[in-house]
Design an enzyme around this catalytic site. Structure first.
Site, short mmCIF file in Angstrom:
data_model
loop_
_atom_site.label_atom_id
_atom_site.label_comp_id
_atom_site.label_asym_id
_atom_site.label_seq_id
_atom_site.Cartn_x
_atom_site.Cartn_y
_atom_site.Cartn_z
N TYR A 153 -4.34 -5.80 -0.08
CA TYR A 153 -5.79 -5.27 -0.06
C TYR A 153 -6.98 -6.06 -0.22
CZ TYR A 153 -4.03 -0.63 -1.83
OH TYR A 153 -3.40 0.54 -1.71
N ASP A 166 12.63 -1.26 -0.69
CA ASP A 166 13.09 0.04 -0.04
C ASP A 166 14.16 0.51 -0.89
OD1 ASP A 166 14.50 -2.31 0.38
OD2 ASP A 166 15.16 -1.92 2.48
N ASP A 202 2.61 6.86 -6.06
CA ASP A 202 2.52 8.14 -5.66
C ASP A 202 3.97 9.11 -5.54
OD1 ASP A 202 -0.35 8.06 -5.10
OD2 ASP A 202 0.08 8.87 -3.24
N LYS A 254 10.28 -7.62 -1.93
CA LYS A 254 10.84 -7.55 -0.60
C LYS A 254 11.35 -9.01 -0.31
CE LYS A 254 12.17 -5.28 3.14
NZ LYS A 254 13.57 -4.45 3.22
N ASP A 310 1.04 0.98 -4.91
CA ASP A 310 0.41 1.94 -4.26
C ASP A 310 1.43 3.16 -4.01
OD1 ASP A 310 -1.77 3.58 -3.43
OD2 ASP A 310 -1.34 3.05 -1.51
C1 IPM Z 1 -5.15 4.43 -5.51
C2 IPM Z 1 -5.58 4.74 -4.09
C3 IPM Z 1 -6.46 3.59 -3.88
C4 IPM Z 1 -5.52 2.51 -3.48
C5 IPM Z 1 -7.24 3.85 -2.64
C6 IPM Z 1 -8.10 5.11 -2.91
C7 IPM Z 1 -8.12 2.76 -2.28
O1 IPM Z 1 -4.65 5.07 -3.46
O2 IPM Z 1 -5.82 4.36 -6.72
O3 IPM Z 1 -3.80 4.17 -5.49
O4 IPM Z 1 -4.86 2.40 -2.44
O5 IPM Z 1 -5.38 1.76 -4.38
MN MN Z 2 -2.62 5.23 -4.12
#
Ligand code: IPM
Ligand code: MN
Length: 355
Positions: A142, A221, A249, A189, A245
């Site tokens: 990032y 993975d 999710d 990884k 990240d």
């Molecule tokens: C999160 C989001 C952010 C990230 C984006 C919006 C930059 O997806 O907080 O997980 O990738 O960290």
């Molecule tokens: Mn995210």
């Protein structure tokens, strides 16, 4: 106790869910005799429109002056389809994380007994799931060097980590494991990436300081797969920025709705609390956004920034009650049944806290 909180509502449904978290926090303050001073500040697309910067200096100063930051969501569709946009709302989030030194992103995933049937996964697989990701938040790909070569026809992003960056994140992981089930999983990884090998080497060297913690090392993975097969086999997981990240999710849907999971981002001086969902632009202004993830983020704020455990527990309790009673937004309703509005959910929580 006097609590000074910066309020960054942001974009999309951010202001709507933040409003309910503020009402709930104010009710808690009333019940437990605290005094909360909220200071609103601009961020995201809203800040770009007002001052041309998604994380203006004035907002940064307000965050620095506060004891904690409560954050809604940022992002706006008009930037998503425009890869050439020079300033993007998300840059505000990254700048804020970096300038506030929020290197550890704490993202829990837990299930609610009354919602087990809402999960896309089988009930017997998810029962008892209670895990926490510690995602490194201010390093890796990032923030690494990136650019274009070859007249724009080649692009690169680099993932760089220092031993110290890994250590400070891993230390939080070990400490959290010590107060939970003493199980830590390092996700990497290392079979391919040099940065992952440094992660593994660094964490391995720390093991002797925490002899009671059992550490497993797993490839990202494989974790992606096992997370949906046997989520309840995990407890504390530490990982680098991009892996975290993606996996968080994935983990967030286990509980049944993206609208439920809170998070904290902490550093040495500052801390920020936010729902893990995004700005959900399609729902903006419709009163259908689920405020619970933001309300639970406020619970984490009471607990982690102020050590107010009973206050946090009271919020969690009324959230459980709203779920059990079915006072919920439409994302948690069955077969097209009409949901309660964002404000109605807030009304219910406030009345339960004060009753
Ligand atoms: C999160 C989001 C952010 C990230 C984006 C919006 C930059 O997806 O907080 O997980 O990738 O960290
Ligand atoms: Mn995210």
């Amino acid at each position: 106790m006097d609590l000074k909180i910066a309020l960054l509502a942001g974009d999309g449904i951010g202001p709507e869910v933040i409003e309910q978290a503020v009402r709930v926090s104010d009710a808690i303050a009333k019940k437990f005799n605290h005094n909360i001073q909220w200071t609103p500040a601009l961020t995201g697309a809203a800040a770009i429109d007002a001052v041309g910067d998604p994380y203006p200096d004035e907002t940064h100063q307000i965050c620095l002056d506060a004891d904690a930051v409560l954050f809604g969501a940022i992002g706006h569709p008009r930037f998503d389809n425009d890869p050439s946009a020079k300033v993007r709302p998300e840059q505000g989030l990254l700048k804020m994380r970096q300038k506030l030194g929020l290197f550890a992103n704490v993202r829990p995933t837990f299930t609610f007994p009354s919602l087990l049937d809402k999960s896309p996964l089988k009930q017997e697989r998810i029962e008892g799931t209670d895990l926490v990701f510690l995602r490194e938040l201010t390093g890796g790909i990032y923030f690494g060097e990136r650019g274009r070569l070859d007249n724009g026809n080649t692009a690169f992003d680099t993932c760089t980590y220092t031993r110290d960056e890994i250590k400070r994140l891993a230390k939080k992981g070990f400490e959290l494991a010590m107060i939970r089930s003493k199980k830590l999983c390092c996700v990497d990884k290392a079979n391919v990436l040099e940065s992952s090998r440094l992660w593994r080497e660094t964490v391995q060297a720390m093991e002797k300081e925490y002899p009671e913690v059992t550490v497993s090392y797993e490839f990202v993975d494989a974790v992606a797969m096992r997370l949906v097969q046997w989520p309840n086999s995990y407890d504390v997981l530490i990982t680098e920025n991009l892996f975290g990240d993606i996996l968080t999710d994935e983990a967030s849907v286990i509980s049944g709705s993206m609208g439920l999971m809170p998070s904290a981002s902490v550093g040495t001086e500052n801390a920020l609390y936010e729902p893990i969902h995004g700005s959900f632009p399609q729902a903006t202004g419709l009163g259908i956004a689920n405020p619970l993830a933001t309300v639970l983020s406020a619970a984490m704020m009471f607990e982690m920034s102020f050590g107010l455990i009973e206050e946090g527990a009271t919020i969690r309790k009324v959230v459980d009650q709203s779920l059990a009673e079915g006072i919920v937004t439409e994302d948690l309703k069955e077969n097209g049944e009409k949901g309660n509005s964002t404000t109605e959910v807030g009304d219910y929580l406030v009345s339960k806290i004060l009753s």
